[in-house]
Design a protein around this motif. Sequence first.
Motif, PDB file in Angstrom:
ATOM      1  N   VAL A 143       0.634  -1.194   0.023  1.00  0.00           N
ATOM      2  CA  VAL A 143       0.212  -0.182  -0.038  1.00  0.00           C
ATOM      3  C   VAL A 143       0.761   1.191  -0.013  1.00  0.00           C
ATOM      4  CG1 VAL A 143      -1.934   1.228   1.210  1.00  0.00           C
ATOM      5  CG2 VAL A 143      -1.725  -1.390   1.319  1.00  0.00           C
ATOM      6  N   ALA A 144       0.766   2.082  -0.863  1.00  0.00           N
ATOM      7  CA  ALA A 144       1.711   3.324  -1.196  1.00  0.00           C
ATOM      8  C   ALA A 144       0.826   4.576  -0.787  1.00  0.00           C
ATOM      9  CB  ALA A 144       2.084   3.400  -2.596  1.00  0.00           C
ATOM     10  N   TYR A 145       1.078   5.228   0.471  1.00  0.00           N
ATOM     11  CA  TYR A 145       0.221   6.541   0.694  1.00  0.00           C
ATOM     12  C   TYR A 145       0.930   7.700   0.139  1.00  0.00           C
ATOM     13  CZ  TYR A 145      -2.002   3.274   4.222  1.00  0.00           C
ATOM     14  OH  TYR A 145      -2.541   2.298   4.684  1.00  0.00           O
ATOM     15  N   ARG A 146       0.171   8.462  -0.438  1.00  0.00           N
ATOM     16  CA  ARG A 146       0.582   9.732  -0.999  1.00  0.00           C
ATOM     17  C   ARG A 146      -0.234  10.831  -0.425  1.00  0.00           C
ATOM     18  NH1 ARG A 146       4.245   7.124  -1.537  1.00  0.00           N
ATOM     19  NH2 ARG A 146       5.105   6.436  -3.706  1.00  0.00           N
ATOM     20  N   TYR A 147       0.071  12.087  -0.182  1.00  0.00           N
ATOM     21  CA  TYR A 147      -0.425  13.223   0.371  1.00  0.00           C
ATOM     22  C   TYR A 147      -0.666  14.491  -0.632  1.00  0.00           C
ATOM     23  CZ  TYR A 147      -1.051  17.663   2.711  1.00  0.00           C
ATOM     24  OH  TYR A 147      -1.465  18.726   3.206  1.00  0.00           O
ATOM     25  N   PHE A 148      -1.492  15.138  -0.910  1.00  0.00           N
ATOM     26  CA  PHE A 148      -1.533  16.111  -1.867  1.00  0.00           C
ATOM     27  C   PHE A 148      -2.619  17.127  -1.219  1.00  0.00           C
ATOM     28  CE2 PHE A 148      -4.369  13.862  -4.189  1.00  0.00           C
ATOM     29  CZ  PHE A 148      -5.224  14.592  -4.864  1.00  0.00           C
ATOM     30  N   ALA A 149      -2.836  18.460  -1.757  1.00  0.00           N
ATOM     31  CA  ALA A 149      -3.704  19.143  -1.488  1.00  0.00           C
ATOM     32  C   ALA A 149      -3.950  20.191  -2.589  1.00  0.00           C
ATOM     33  CB  ALA A 149      -3.371  19.940  -0.211  1.00  0.00           C
ATOM     34  N   THR A 150      -5.283  20.641  -2.774  1.00  0.00           N
ATOM     35  CA  THR A 150      -5.731  21.799  -3.531  1.00  0.00           C
ATOM     36  C   THR A 150      -6.218  22.802  -2.757  1.00  0.00           C
ATOM     37  OG1 THR A 150      -7.860  20.856  -3.740  1.00  0.00           O
ATOM     38  CG2 THR A 150      -6.434  19.903  -5.102  1.00  0.00           C
ATOM     39  N   PRO A 151      -6.624  23.789  -3.421  1.00  0.00           N
ATOM     40  CA  PRO A 151      -7.073  25.055  -2.713  1.00  0.00           C
ATOM     41  C   PRO A 151      -8.352  24.673  -1.896  1.00  0.00           C
ATOM     42  CG  PRO A 151      -6.489  25.787  -4.787  1.00  0.00           C
ATOM     43  CD  PRO A 151      -6.324  24.221  -4.717  1.00  0.00           C
ATOM     44  N   ALA A 152      -9.236  23.432  -2.450  1.00  0.00           N
ATOM     45  CA  ALA A 152     -10.260  23.018  -1.718  1.00  0.00           C
ATOM     46  C   ALA A 152     -10.314  22.273  -0.721  1.00  0.00           C
ATOM     47  CB  ALA A 152     -11.237  22.542  -2.833  1.00  0.00           C
ATOM     48  N   ARG A 153      -9.148  21.209  -0.533  1.00  0.00           N
ATOM     49  CA  ARG A 153      -9.200  20.100   0.251  1.00  0.00           C
ATOM     50  C   ARG A 153      -7.839  19.431   0.424  1.00  0.00           C
ATOM     51  NH1 ARG A 153     -14.356  16.150  -0.286  1.00  0.00           N
ATOM     52  NH2 ARG A 153     -14.993  17.327   1.482  1.00  0.00           N
ATOM     53  N   LYS A 154      -7.604  18.820   1.393  1.00  0.00           N
ATOM     54  CA  LYS A 154      -6.317  17.845   1.751  1.00  0.00           C
ATOM     55  C   LYS A 154      -6.888  16.487   1.400  1.00  0.00           C
ATOM     56  CE  LYS A 154      -5.618  19.523   5.650  1.00  0.00           C
ATOM     57  NZ  LYS A 154      -5.066  19.791   6.979  1.00  0.00           N
ATOM     58  N   PHE A 155      -5.788  15.731   0.772  1.00  0.00           N
ATOM     59  CA  PHE A 155      -6.114  14.455   0.452  1.00  0.00           C
ATOM     60  C   PHE A 155      -5.121  13.451   0.909  1.00  0.00           C
ATOM     61  CE2 PHE A 155      -7.846  16.882  -2.591  1.00  0.00           C
ATOM     62  CZ  PHE A 155      -9.008  16.588  -3.026  1.00  0.00           C
ATOM     63  N   ILE A 156      -5.493  12.305   1.392  1.00  0.00           N
ATOM     64  CA  ILE A 156      -4.362  11.140   1.619  1.00  0.00           C
ATOM     65  C   ILE A 156      -4.958  10.021   0.646  1.00  0.00           C
ATOM     66  CG2 ILE A 156      -3.482   9.546   3.232  1.00  0.00           C
ATOM     67  CD1 ILE A 156      -3.859  11.485   5.444  1.00  0.00           C
ATOM     68  N   ILE A 157      -4.004   9.405  -0.139  1.00  0.00           N
ATOM     69  CA  ILE A 157      -4.389   8.558  -1.076  1.00  0.00           C
ATOM     70  C   ILE A 157      -3.798   7.046  -0.498  1.00  0.00           C
ATOM     71  CG2 ILE A 157      -4.497   7.823  -3.518  1.00  0.00           C
ATOM     72  CD1 ILE A 157      -3.574  10.549  -4.175  1.00  0.00           C
ATOM     73  N   ALA A 158      -4.477   5.930  -0.748  1.00  0.00           N
ATOM     74  CA  ALA A 158      -3.956   4.989  -0.332  1.00  0.00           C
ATOM     75  C   ALA A 158      -4.073   3.963  -1.713  1.00  0.00           C
ATOM     76  CB  ALA A 158      -4.777   4.113   0.688  1.00  0.00           C
ATOM     77  N   ASP A 159      -2.724   3.838  -2.360  1.00  0.00           N
ATOM     78  CA  ASP A 159      -2.808   3.055  -3.501  1.00  0.00           C
ATOM     79  C   ASP A 159      -2.473   1.679  -3.218  1.00  0.00           C
ATOM     80  OD1 ASP A 159      -2.459   2.374  -6.357  1.00  0.00           O
ATOM     81  OD2 ASP A 159      -0.424   3.058  -6.413  1.00  0.00           O
ATOM     82  N   THR A 160      -3.628   1.022  -3.397  1.00  0.00           N
ATOM     83  CA  THR A 160      -3.946  -0.610  -3.091  1.00  0.00           C
ATOM     84  C   THR A 160      -3.579  -1.340  -4.036  1.00  0.00           C
ATOM     85  OG1 THR A 160      -6.197  -0.716  -3.332  1.00  0.00           O
ATOM     86  CG2 THR A 160      -5.514   0.107  -1.255  1.00  0.00           C
ATOM     87  N   PRO A 161      -2.885  -2.453  -3.704  1.00  0.00           N
ATOM     88  CA  PRO A 161      -2.586  -3.689  -4.959  1.00  0.00           C
ATOM     89  C   PRO A 161      -3.816  -4.161  -5.464  1.00  0.00           C
ATOM     90  CG  PRO A 161      -1.660  -4.094  -2.936  1.00  0.00           C
ATOM     91  CD  PRO A 161      -2.566  -3.066  -2.264  1.00  0.00           C
ATOM     92  N   GLY A 162      -3.717  -4.376  -6.860  1.00  0.00           N
ATOM     93  CA  GLY A 162      -4.807  -5.131  -7.395  1.00  0.00           C
ATOM     94  C   GLY A 162      -5.020  -6.509  -7.762  1.00  0.00           C
ATOM     95  N   HIS A 163      -3.671  -7.182  -7.554  1.00  0.00           N
ATOM     96  CA  HIS A 163      -3.678  -8.644  -7.673  1.00  0.00           C
ATOM     97  C   HIS A 163      -4.185  -9.306  -6.528  1.00  0.00           C
ATOM     98  CE1 HIS A 163      -1.662 -12.436  -8.337  1.00  0.00           C
ATOM     99  NE2 HIS A 163      -1.243 -12.016  -9.426  1.00  0.00           N
ATOM    100  N   VAL A 164      -4.838 -10.273  -6.783  1.00  0.00           N
ATOM    101  CA  VAL A 164      -5.569 -11.212  -5.676  1.00  0.00           C
ATOM    102  C   VAL A 164      -4.827 -11.691  -4.588  1.00  0.00           C
ATOM    103  CG1 VAL A 164      -5.443 -13.314  -7.030  1.00  0.00           C
ATOM    104  CG2 VAL A 164      -7.047 -13.228  -5.369  1.00  0.00           C
ATOM    105  N   GLN A 165      -3.381 -11.697  -4.748  1.00  0.00           N
ATOM    106  CA  GLN A 165      -2.561 -12.323  -3.886  1.00  0.00           C
ATOM    107  C   GLN A 165      -2.359 -11.361  -2.898  1.00  0.00           C
ATOM    108  OE1 GLN A 165       1.431 -13.285  -5.484  1.00  0.00           O
ATOM    109  NE2 GLN A 165       2.175 -13.601  -3.634  1.00  0.00           N
ATOM    110  N   TYR A 166      -2.671  -9.985  -3.050  1.00  0.00           N
ATOM    111  CA  TYR A 166      -2.329  -8.879  -2.061  1.00  0.00           C
ATOM    112  C   TYR A 166      -3.748  -8.170  -1.584  1.00  0.00           C
ATOM    113  CZ  TYR A 166       2.316  -9.514  -4.028  1.00  0.00           C
ATOM    114  OH  TYR A 166       3.417 -10.261  -4.342  1.00  0.00           O
ATOM    115  N   THR A 167      -4.903  -8.971  -1.477  1.00  0.00           N
ATOM    116  CA  THR A 167      -6.181  -8.572  -1.316  1.00  0.00           C
ATOM    117  C   THR A 167      -5.903  -8.204   0.196  1.00  0.00           C
ATOM    118  OG1 THR A 167      -7.336 -10.059  -2.471  1.00  0.00           O
ATOM    119  CG2 THR A 167      -8.553  -9.159  -0.842  1.00  0.00           C
ATOM    120  N   ARG A 168      -5.369  -8.752   1.044  1.00  0.00           N
ATOM    121  CA  ARG A 168      -5.410  -8.096   2.441  1.00  0.00           C
ATOM    122  C   ARG A 168      -4.683  -6.822   2.494  1.00  0.00           C
ATOM    123  NH1 ARG A 168      -1.179 -11.527   0.949  1.00  0.00           N
ATOM    124  NH2 ARG A 168       1.197 -11.130   1.975  1.00  0.00           N
TER     125      ARG A 168
END
Length: 432
Positions: A87-112
């Motif tokens: 899981v890769a976490y990324r942070y960014f912000a725009t003038p309207a809101r702050k964001f935290i993104i969790a880029d999660t794996p797509g492969h079935v092996q990494y469902t957890r």
Amino acid sequence: MPAPTEATVTESLTANMDMLRFATAGSVDDGKSTLIGRLLLDSKSIFEDQLEAVEATSASKGYDYTDLALLTDGLRSEREQGITIDVAYRYFATPARKFIIADTPGHVQYTRNMVTGASTADLGLVLVDARQGLTEQSRRHAVILSLLRVPHLVLAVNKMDLVDYSQEIYDKIQAEFTTFATKLNIPDLEVIPISALAGDNVVNRSENMDWYSGPTLMHHLENVHVASDRDLVDVRFPVQYVVRPKSDEHHDYRGYGGMVAGGVLKPGDEVVVLPSGMTSKIAGIDLFDKEITEAFPPMSVTVRLEDDVDVSRGDMIARPANAPKPSQDIDAMICWMADAPLKPRQKLAIKHTTRVARALVKDIQYRLDVNTLHRDQETKELGRNEIGRVQLRTTVPLLCDPYSKNRTTGSFILIDEATGITVGAGMINNAS
């Protein structure tokens, strides 16, 4: 007085902005990492040297485009295989809101890993390849997001540039997914056609899809309403640590630090400390070095009480007339993450909010097929990445709520006592 720097101006502008946590999901090669790279690029949230490095790497590989996935796929094995593993976490912000993104794996092996990333999300972003349509993994992730009670879901139909921006293909995928979503607990659904690589409908509106009249992805992320998703009625404050400064200046200070899991706390409120049942009133609430007039989820604060009552880590502060009932028999949905299967009579450690106990698996009621939603009641165990309904008995009472009521006090993790590894994530249906 020194002139304000760009950093201090940005900090002051964003200090009171709300935050949106969202998790990406979908099958392998649906373009999740590329989409996040596009969001970071078009919202001007990456440094020039980062972009130059990505452009240089893309050119060295012979690409005639900038591989934006390199901005998020940080592990060497991810870059080599072209897939997301952790899981890769990324942070960014725009003038309207702050964001935290969790880029999660797509492969079935990494469902957890996907479950881990989505467990705290306000919004789930499921990508599908317009050429492939809905896949088993797309449905799987939608079901998991539903089980995790992620209140908002966006289906991003990606790679529209590779199907000539066809409205017919978009309409087919939208209709199919909307029908599937009616079987799930998804209160808010938006379907958006995009091209992460070309940038269509990500931050800027696409000229190639003038038939689409809905919002761009960024517009939706900036404006989706999440404030009412929190439980602001039932006060829940799990105590994480006792604050006792050792300095002479604050030698009389005694506070209780933690994150507000539910309700609104204010000075003067009557509260009860569980499990002892001792009552008191809130004398004050501190945030860093200043006193505040109220605290609400998900703020991390220090609460001071008027009376010198016994409070320690693992206790919970609540309202006397609306407190959780201590429970040792737990009925929950479990996502099993270990290689060795979960079986009845198994003993594990359980961590619920700030309290740790031991738990016995009394029964496995059924295994849920996340593709068909069929309940297999003949199963005797849960394998890796499988989800099922389980009965647990804990050694000490847990101060919990149903997950549908409070995602913090309604969730827990299971830990292998021998290795200390997290082997399961649970969502409480009810407790007694």
